[in-house]
Each structure stands twice: as C-alpha cells, then as structure tokens.
Scaffold this active site. Structure first.
Site, PDB file in Angstrom:
ATOM      1  N   LYS A  90       4.727   0.444  10.169  1.00  0.00           N
ATOM      2  CA  LYS A  90       4.658   1.738   9.495  1.00  0.00           C
ATOM      3  C   LYS A  90       4.204   2.824  10.461  1.00  0.00           C
ATOM      4  O   LYS A  90       4.686   3.946  10.416  1.00  0.00           O
ATOM      5  CB  LYS A  90       3.677   1.663   8.321  1.00  0.00           C
ATOM      6  CG  LYS A  90       4.306   1.145   7.051  1.00  0.00           C
ATOM      7  CD  LYS A  90       3.332   1.313   5.900  1.00  0.00           C
ATOM      8  CE  LYS A  90       3.633   0.304   4.807  1.00  0.00           C
ATOM      9  NZ  LYS A  90       2.563   0.244   3.810  1.00  0.00           N
TER      10      LYS A  90
ATOM     11  N   GLU B 201       0.878  -1.166   0.000  1.00  0.00           N
ATOM     12  CA  GLU B 201       0.000   0.000   0.000  1.00  0.00           C
ATOM     13  C   GLU B 201       0.919   1.221   0.000  1.00  0.00           C
ATOM     14  O   GLU B 201       1.844   1.284   0.810  1.00  0.00           O
ATOM     15  CB  GLU B 201      -0.875   0.024   1.265  1.00  0.00           C
ATOM     16  CG  GLU B 201      -1.840   1.203   1.239  1.00  0.00           C
ATOM     17  CD  GLU B 201      -2.580   1.434   2.558  1.00  0.00           C
ATOM     18  OE1 GLU B 201      -2.201   0.844   3.581  1.00  0.00           O
ATOM     19  OE2 GLU B 201      -3.539   2.224   2.540  1.00  0.00           O
TER      20      GLU B 201
ATOM     21  N   ARG C  62       5.594 -12.315   9.663  1.00  0.00           N
ATOM     22  CA  ARG C  62       6.338 -11.108   9.323  1.00  0.00           C
ATOM     23  C   ARG C  62       7.630 -11.057  10.115  1.00  0.00           C
ATOM     24  O   ARG C  62       7.763 -11.676  11.172  1.00  0.00           O
ATOM     25  CB  ARG C  62       5.479  -9.878   9.585  1.00  0.00           C
ATOM     26  CG  ARG C  62       5.157  -9.709  11.057  1.00  0.00           C
ATOM     27  CD  ARG C  62       4.366  -8.444  11.395  1.00  0.00           C
ATOM     28  NE  ARG C  62       4.450  -7.414  10.404  1.00  0.00           N
ATOM     29  CZ  ARG C  62       3.389  -6.788   9.884  1.00  0.00           C
ATOM     30  NH1 ARG C  62       2.179  -7.111  10.283  1.00  0.00           N
ATOM     31  NH2 ARG C  62       3.530  -5.843   9.006  1.00  0.00           N
TER      32      ARG C  62
END
Length: 564
Positions: free
Chosen positions: A272, A36, A262
């Site tokens: 983020k 994204e 992850r």
RNA sequence: UGGGGAGUCGUCCAGUGGCAGGACGGCAGGCUCUGGACCUGCUUACAGGGGUUCGAAUCCUCUCUCCCCAGCCA
C-alpha cells in the site's frame, strides 16, 4: 460439512479439515476478511479474499467482511466504500455480515479493564522514545518500565482518565504486562491502547483512546465467532500475543490463527505504501489507473472477476516467499476473454489501401463471425469498399524471410473479404515515407476463399476507410521493467525500475462501424491485436479503449529474436 | 550473535517412506480465414553434508541460504 466441496486443497484447508474432523469449534468454519480502510484493495488482497470467502464456501461456513478501523489517523470513508465495491465485484457476498472493529470499542474497553483488574496490564507514562529504549533490541532483552508495578486501583483510575480525555496524545499508554525479556519482541509489554484526540470516521468524537491491532484483532475475531483467522506471514510472531489475550480473557471463542505467504507479482508492486506513492507522485493517474495492480485498476483495464479468481486459484497458497510471474495473470484473462469477447476489426496504425480494380462507388456487406469459439454469438455484417485501412506493420517492402504478410507482388487475404495483391507502393516524394498501397482484388475470392483452392499465407484485418469510426486506444505495458522492483541497488528506491513507456496513447485508430455506441466496460477482441475494453473516459463523440492484454504474439517473438 | 518462518523445474503449486507431478513460461512440431485459439512433443528441480532404511524430497542430524520482527501502523 466434513470435507471441502471442491477438490481444491492447500495447507490451510488441510488444517481446517482436521479441525472439522475432530469437532473443534463444533465442526463449524467461520472466516473473515479484515482490511484496514487506508487504501485500495489490490490483487494481493484478492488472494486473501478468495481464500477466506472460498474456504467458507467450501466448508459451508460463513465469511465476514470486517473493517479493521482502529487507527483514525489513516482511515477514510472513501476507502471503505471502494473496498466494499471491490469485494462485491470480485463476486463475494458478506450478506448482512458487514462489521467494523470500531463496533467493538466498548467491549474492548471492558476487556482492557478486565486485564487491568487481573494485574496483567498497566498504564505507562513512558514517552514513545523511552518505550523504544526500554524495549531492548533483537539481541538484547528489554527492561521493565518504572510504571510496571502500579497498583490495580491506580491503573484503573488512570485508564479511566485516559478514556475521559484528561491526558494529551502520547503522554500515556496502556500496556500488557507480559515479559520484557521475551525473545519475541511482541511480548515485551506491548502497547494495547494509545491516546489520540482524533475523530474517527465512524465513532466521531466518542473516543480519544484507540486499541492497537494486536488487542483489537483477536477480540474482534472472538466476538464474531471466527474459527480460523487467516492472515499473512508477518503476523506469525504476533500469534503468541493473539493467543495470550484470548487465554487471559478466557473468552468462549478462541480462533486459530493461520498464516500464509502474501502474493508478490512480477513487474509491479503490492504494498500500500508504494502504491500510494505512485498515486501521489503522479506516476499513474489514480488508484484505478489501468496499470495499477489494484482491483479498481484491473477492472478498468478490462480484467474480469472470473479471471482474477481463477488466477488466485492457480497461484495456490503456501508459506514460501514467492514472486508469481505476471504472465500467469495474463494467461488467465486471455483464457476468459477468448471465450466471451466478440471479435471486431480495428486498425491501430493505419495504412491506406486502394483497391484499384474495385468500383469507385461500390460498397458491399460482408459477413463476419463474432466469436469462432462460440457459435451462439452469431455473425455481423461489415462494409467493404474501394479504400481501406490496414495495419502499417502488416506491410513491408523489404521483408525478412519469415514475414508472410503483405509485400509487393504478394497475395494475402483480407479477413472475411477478398484476396488482394499489392501492385504499387506510393511514397511521399520528399520523405520516401509510404503513403498508400495500390492493390488489386480477386472478385472470385469473396468471403475469403478461392474457388480454385489456392492458399495465402496471411490474413489481415482491415477497416473500410469511409465507414471507419475514429477512436483513441491506450496501450499499457508493465509498470516496472524489473521483475522484482523492490530489488534495488544501494541508495536507490523502487522507482528506479519504473517503465517510462508503460502507457502509449494512440489518438487516431480506425474501428469498424459496429463499435459505435459501445459503452463503458464492454470488452472486445480486436482481431490479431489483443483484448480491449471501453474506458470510462469514452463518450458518444469519442470512443476510448484500453488494451487489456495483447494476444499471444508469435510474430513479435520471431522479430525480437531476429533483432536480439 | 535473540525470536519466528521458509528452502522441490525459469516461476507458482503438488507429492509427507515406494517410478518426483500439474500449471504458467520457454523450445519444437501439427492445425488454422486471427502468426490468435486449439492439439502434440520436449526441456528443466528435491539447498548441501552425514545418518536411519531393502528403499528418503519425505524420518534423524549437522550446515548453508533466504524472509519477517526492535510503530503509541496494520
């Protein structure tokens, strides 16, 4: 096409190998990396990039770069450009396969209409708060929306008018009609379209309704003919929904979603949200601050794509929660730079040394090896003269037993130059601070070897004072003191573990003259100190270096142990 | 206390019925004109209890612990 090219193996490649064997998806393998564009890529993304592009390569398939740009409130062009740059820098090529979820908005809308016509989606007038209330909780089932049983005609009409912009933001949503009692909350009539009167960075004002991730992602994958849709663990319970949409839509291509854990890296953060916070709060100078775990930060710090890729390979892929020690990353960059970085002599904290028996005006050129690991890198000449600089910490007046560098009366080697012996220590009469050392040299040891075969215990790096070039050097340390900064006490946040000394700027370092003219990105090993690269702040008038990583420092360990 | 996942050296990853292995880290040596690099050795692990089996990290079973999910974020 039946087995991976390399010996690399992990549970995902095993699954894919199985699919290829059974001829699922016609034996093809097609992946995608779907960021994204709402932030910069970090090393966790590198893991995903290496996985997706790596699998495509191993199985002779393809991997697309696709921007998951379904939420115009958070996404910016700056981010798409940085992401493209970073993926390319890492060494991967999407060729002509650059896509955007927004490319498919029209098709998604048609699919939405199709689902409505099937009676499997409805326009809901509940507010966001009401939807939350109706959703139930983790342990209690939800209850049906009062709008759940609108007729297909009414839903079609309302959805058309949503798209036409007749309703304000948040007033209505399109929802899938699945099961409000499902144990999986994602299946409790998830929202698939929301109203947002907001221009999109690519589609401009064309749309005022935007699809949600769950709807958009599976459709995008399907449209692109993706076979294996690899994502992180938190999407595991979205998989039933991913499959539900594609089953209901009866699409030709129904990719298999596979989830992996992850990456978590010690002494830093990889979310983020937290990285944005560090940038916004000024804890770092920006997304490309060399302390940041972003690709841009690593690049500026002096990491190479090879080292990052190698790291991603070494950490492996699994479904376990993990916290990879940052020492592995450091190992990877040292391993790479050891082979490729030219060696050079630089004094960070200078201590003046006068060779009292060396002629005043004399200068000679001594030959130095550029890289002992690679003879093809050749040699260079470095100037030697009567006044030199050595590293302050290479001299001690009252040394501990294990210290075998320069001390009064002891002989050591100046790398590629001469043996010298300290004969006098000159101090400031007021402060007692050491100002300079007087040493003698042995002319017979030119080049660094004694004809009589005598040995010295230490070899020091040095720079000729009159030939040295000034430089600024920036030393970096971990951004966080604690291995897992997210492990925090009640009432505190991750910032409480921030390292106040993560940056140290040295303004007057002395580098050997050959470094004059070094340009941005050039990397060197400063002998005995570490690997350094030229920062973007560097100019012809002022050299600026970043320390990428120190050398493995046995002495520092001994010292620490002595103190500890 | 609903649903979905995961538990193997300090860390990460292998091993899927036959001697638990690799990498990083740590420790100890060797070598060295970088206390670097390189080389050698060592250390340490199958979450727990039952069961099946000649044999279990692996199969069955019970338990425990950890992670994710209640955005009109992705």
């Amino acid at each position: 096409m039946t087995t991976p090219d390399s010996a690399r193996s992990d549970f995902i490649r095993d699954i894919i190998t199985g699919d290829v064997k059974t001829g699922k998806y016609g034996g093809k393998v097609y992946t995608r990396f779907p960021p994204e564009p709402n932030g910069y890529l970090h090393i966790g993304h590198a893991k995903s990039i290496c996985l997706n592009f790596g699998i495509a390569k191993d199985f002779k398939g393809l991997c697309n770069l696709r921007f998951d740009d379904t939420n115009p409130t958070k996404e910016e062009v700056e981010y798409v450009e940085s992401i493209k740059k970073d993926v390319r820098w890492l060494g991967f090529d999407w060729e002509d396969r650059l896509f955007y979820a927004s490319d498919y908005f029209e098709q998604m809308c048609r699919y939405a209409v199709q689902i409505i016509k099937m009676g499997k989606a409805y326009v809901c007038d509940l507010s966001a708060d009401e939807i939350r209330e109706y959703r139930g909780t983790l342990t209690e089932p939800g209850k049906d929306s009062p709008y759940r049983n609108r007729s297909v005609e009414e839903n079609l009409d309302l959805f058309e008018r949503m798209r036409a912009g007749e309703f304000p933001d948040g007033s209505r949503t399109l929802r899938a009609k699945i099961d409000m009692k499902s144990g999986n909350i994602n299946m409790r009539d998830p929202v698939i379209y929301r109203i947002m009167h907001m221009p999109h960075h690519r589609t401009g004002d064309k749309w005022c309704i935007y699809p949600m991730y769950d709807f958009a992602h599976c459709i995008s994958d399907s449209i692109e003919g993706i076979t294996h849709s690899i994502c992180t663990l938190e999407f595991e319970d979205h998989r039933p929904l991913y499959d539900w949409f594609l089953d209901e839509l009866e699409v030709d291509c129904h990719p298999k979603q596979i989830e992996f854990a992850r990456l978590n890296l010690s002494h830093t953060v990889l979310s983020k949200r937290k990285l944005i916070k560090l940038v916004e709060d000024g804890n770092v100078t920006g997304w490309d601050d060399p302390r940041m775990p972003t690709i841009a930060g690593l690049r500026r710090r002096g990491y190479t794509p090879e080292a990052v890729r190698n790291f991603c390979e070494r950490i492996g892929v699994s479904k376990r929660d993990n916290l990879v020690d940052i020492s592995l990353l450091e190992y990877c960059i040292r391993e790479d730079l050891n082979k490729r970085a030219p060696r050079v002599m630089v004094v960070l904290h200078s201590l003046r040394v006068v060779i009292v028996n060396y002629p005043e005006e004399k200068t000679e050129e001594l030959e130095a090896i550029n890289n002992p690991e690679d003879a093809t890198m050749g040699t260079r000449k470095i100037p030697f003269s009567r006044v030199l600089y050595i590293e302050q910490e290479d001299f001690q007046e009252a040394p501990p037993k294990q210290f075998f560098r320069l001390v009064p009366g002891r002989e050591v080697r100046l790398r590629y130059a001469y043996f010298i012996k300290c004969v006098d220590v000159i101090k400031d009469t007021n402060t007692g601070r050491i100002i300079e050392l007087h040493c003698t040299y042995d002319p017979e040891t030119r080049g660094g070897n004694a004809p009589d075969g005598r040995k010295v215990k230490a070899t020091l790096h040095w720079v000729s004072a009159s030939h040295a070039v000034d430089a600024e050097v920036r030393l970096y340390d971990y951004l966080f003191l604690k291995a897992d900064p997210t492990d925090i006490e009640e009432g505190k946040d991750f910032k409480s573990h921030i390292n106040p000394n993560s940056l140290e700027i040295l303004k007057s370092c002395r580098v050997e003259p050959g470094l004059k003219g070094a340009t941005q990105g050039d990397c060197y090993q400063f002998e005995r100190l570490g690997y350094f690269c030229v920062d973007k702040d560097s100019s012809d008038n002022k050299l600026v270096f970043n320390r990428t990583v120190t050398l493995r420092d046995t002495w520092a360990k001994i010292e620490k142990k002595g103190k500890g």
